[in-house]
Motif scaffolding. Structure first.
Motif, PDB file in Angstrom:
ATOM      1  N   GLN A   1      87.254  10.113  -9.289  1.00 46.50           N
ATOM      2  CA  GLN A   1      87.063   8.702  -9.606  1.00 46.50           C
ATOM      3  C   GLN A   1      87.030   8.525 -11.122  1.00 46.50           C
ATOM      4  OE1 GLN A   1      87.206   6.473  -7.275  1.00 46.50           O
ATOM      5  NE2 GLN A   1      87.212   8.017  -5.657  1.00 46.50           N
TER       6      GLN A   1
ATOM      7  N   ILE B   1      87.505   3.677  -1.264  1.00 53.80           N
ATOM      8  CA  ILE B   1      87.766   4.893  -2.052  1.00 53.80           C
ATOM      9  C   ILE B   1      87.817   6.117  -1.152  1.00 53.80           C
ATOM     10  CG2 ILE B   1      86.814   3.990  -4.196  1.00 53.80           C
ATOM     11  CD1 ILE B   1      84.272   5.553  -3.653  1.00 53.80           C
TER      12      ILE B   1
ATOM     13  N   LEU C   1      81.873   4.148  -9.691  1.00 53.32           N
ATOM     14  CA  LEU C   1      82.431   4.612  -8.415  1.00 53.32           C
ATOM     15  C   LEU C   1      82.131   6.093  -8.216  1.00 53.32           C
ATOM     16  CD1 LEU C   1      85.891   2.822  -8.151  1.00 53.32           C
ATOM     17  CD2 LEU C   1      83.883   2.459  -6.734  1.00 53.32           C
TER      18      LEU C   1
ATOM     19  N   GLN D   1      92.102  -2.288  -2.177  1.00 52.46           N
ATOM     20  CA  GLN D   1      91.075  -3.196  -2.685  1.00 52.46           C
ATOM     21  C   GLN D   1      91.548  -4.633  -2.559  1.00 52.46           C
ATOM     22  OE1 GLN D   1      90.536  -1.479  -6.601  1.00 52.46           O
ATOM     23  NE2 GLN D   1      91.918  -2.960  -7.487  1.00 52.46           N
TER      24      GLN D   1
ATOM     25  N   VAL E   1      81.634  -1.289  -1.596  1.00 54.52           N
ATOM     26  CA  VAL E   1      82.442  -0.067  -1.707  1.00 54.52           C
ATOM     27  C   VAL E   1      82.347   0.683  -0.378  1.00 54.52           C
ATOM     28  CG1 VAL E   1      82.754   2.096  -2.941  1.00 54.52           C
ATOM     29  CG2 VAL E   1      81.940   0.083  -4.166  1.00 54.52           C
TER      30      VAL E   1
END
Lengths: 341, 187
Positions: free
Chosen positions: A73, A67, A78, A50, A140
């Motif tokens: 998670q 991810i 997320l 990240q 994401v």
């Protein structure tokens, strides 16, 4: 605002391991994640990708989180992305505000990222997501895509996140991590909380200064009131006494008058403050606490400290009322003709 | 993670056809039974399949939770304040909750509880509910419960020994070695 940030910290990992190279933040390898998982007290450990990406056209930075769809998670928002089932390589989910920003710059269906080595990575925008308040501009994607964008190798990650099953084991886990990663910086949840409190405590100084100025003004008004009544006010009391009002009745009337003034002004002040936060998200005032690259927060939850408000009221109201009543009493005990003279 | 990969990629794969764990891992790597997987995903899947093959049973007990009113019958302490120390005994149809294994054992000896009593405690590292009769206990460590010195429970001996090293534990017992004198000496 402080509460919003502190609530976000509560959801963060118990320990974050960051690598240091030449005194600066560097990538970390996931070589020892299996060894970390063997440490007693560690419930989960995984390497994360990240960081932030500078969108030069808009002169803005937004966050990128990579991810692994097969990983558990820990953050609900997320998990919602993973459950949606569409996260694959070449695709990304963006927050509502980021989508608007990209669309404004004609990136409606996809966005082209530039890697540090000036290769391009095209990412298709799949869906909008509900991002946390503290990260309004966020994308994401899969870990592999995020690694490509940041120029990381396949075994390089931003940091390693750990969740503990037993918080009592924190010192022991930290000691063991230090032997596995001697160069790494270990950041605990407590460290993150302290960093946020320090940031807000430093900048709260502005409000302490404003409060001191208001306090000074208040005491100037009080001392003006206490120094004596004007001739008009003296005549008013004299007339009331001549009409047959007793001292007690005069004092009661002036008490009620000053009580209504102080209570009403306090209520108006608090209401204006609450409305400023509720309707305008503390516009202008928020900027005092934001870093230069942070976007303002929206939909701030009210956090009214009733005890503090009550304390301020009880410290100011009796002082004001006393300052009003005392001079009135001094005049009220005199004879009516003496007052009117 | 292994479960997710199994459900998504190869729900029909049966680990019972493999004699050994290594054979399963090799098959996943070389025959791509669940498609192409990274080393991390392959290992997670192999561990999941091996743990969940038929005959491999792990006992799961429900998490020990208490309401705000529950008190320890030995010391009267409210239990909701110390959720990670709660232990449970089922004796003659009644259920009792305690604020630590020490108090549970005091009650056990006071009531001459026999092998019929069901004893559940929480494993120190994972807070998982385990059967006290099959557990190991460490005393004399620097970890204190709500009532001071405590019996700290572990599912396996290796974890208990590791705990002794980390927390200067003095002695390690299994359930059969716990005596009333030992429990009294912890006060």
């Amino acid at each position: 605002m402080q509460n919003v940030y502190l609530q976000e910290v509560q959801k963060m990992p118990d320990i974050v391991l960051q690598n240091r190279q030449a005194g600066r933040f560097s990538t970390i390898r996931d070589t020892y994640v299996d060894k970390i998982l063997e440490i007693n007290g560690v419930e989960d450990a995984f390497a994360r990708v990240q960081g932030s990406y500078t969108f030069t056209q808009a002169n803005k930075r937004f966050d990128i989180i990579g991810i692994d769809p097969f990983d558990a998670q820990h953050l609900a928002w997320l998990d919602a992305v993973v459950q949606d089932g569409k996260l694959t390589q070449g695709k990304m989910y963006v927050s509502v505000q980021l989508k608007t920003l990209l669309a404004h710059h004609y990136y409606k269906k996809s966005f082209r990222f530039f890697t540090p080595t000036l290769y391009t990575v095209d990412m298709e925008i799949v869906k909008e997501i509900e991002a946390p308040q503290t990260k309004p501009f966020i994308a994401v994607m899969t870990q592999e895509d995020a690694q490509k964008i940041f120029g990381y190798r396949a075994d390089e990650f931003s940091d390693i996140a750990l969740y503990l099953s037993n918080q009592n084991e924190l010192p022991q886990v930290i000691a063991k991590l230090q032997t596995l990663y001697p160069n790494a910086k270990i950041i605990t949840k407590e460290d993150m909380k302290v960093a946020i409190l320090q940031r807000f405590d430093l900048r709260k100084g502005v409000f302490v200064t404003l409060f001191l100025v208001s306090l000074l003004t208040f005491f100037m008004i009080v001392s003006d009131k206490a120094s004596g009544l004007s001739s008009a006010e003296r005549k008013e009391i004299g007339i009331l006494k001549a009409l047959g009002w007793r001292v007690q009745t005069v004092l009661q009337a002036r008490f009620m008058e000053s009580f209504i003034i102080i209570t009403l002004s306090f209520a108006i002040g608090v209401t204006m403050g609450v409305l400023w936060i509720a309707l305008f998200d503390a516009a202008i005032l928020q900027n005092i606490f934001l870093q230069t690259y942070e976007a303002p927060l929206h939909n701030l939850a009210l956090n009214i400290n009733i005890k503090l408000l009550l304390l301020v009221f009880l410290l100011s109201a009796p002082v004001y009322i006393a300052a009003t009543i005392l001079p009135v009493w001094k005049v009220a005990v005199m004879d009516a003709d003496e007052v009117l003279r | 993670m292994g479960e997710k990969i199994h459900t998504a990629r190869c729900a029909s794969l049966n680990a019972n056809t493999f004699d050994a764990y290594d054979a399963l891992v090799m098959a996943l790597r070389e025959q791509h039974l669940c498609g192409k997987l990274s080393a991390k995903h392959r290992e997670a899947l192999a561990v999941y399949l091996w743990d969940h093959r038929k005959g491999a049973k792990e006992q799961y007990f429900e998490k020990l939770t208490v309401t705000k009113e529950k008190k320890c019958p030995v010391c009267g302490m409210y239990l909701y304040k110390y959720p990670q120390w709660v232990s449970k005994m089922q004796l003659q149809g009644k259920v009792y909750y305690f604020d630590g294994i020490k108090d549970m054992m005091k009650f056990y000896f006071q009531h001459n509880a026999t092998s019929n009593a069901v004893l559940r405690v929480q494993e120190y590292y994972t807070n998982k509910t385990i059967d006290a009769r099959k557990s190991y206990f460490v005393v004399g460590s620097d970890v204190y419960g709500p009532m001071g010195d405590e019996l700290i429970a572990f599912e396996d001996k290796h974890k208990a020994q590791q705990f002794m090293l980390d927390h200067r534990g003095k002695q390690l017992f299994d359930f059969t070695q716990i005596t009333q004198e030992l429990v009294r000496s912890l006060d």
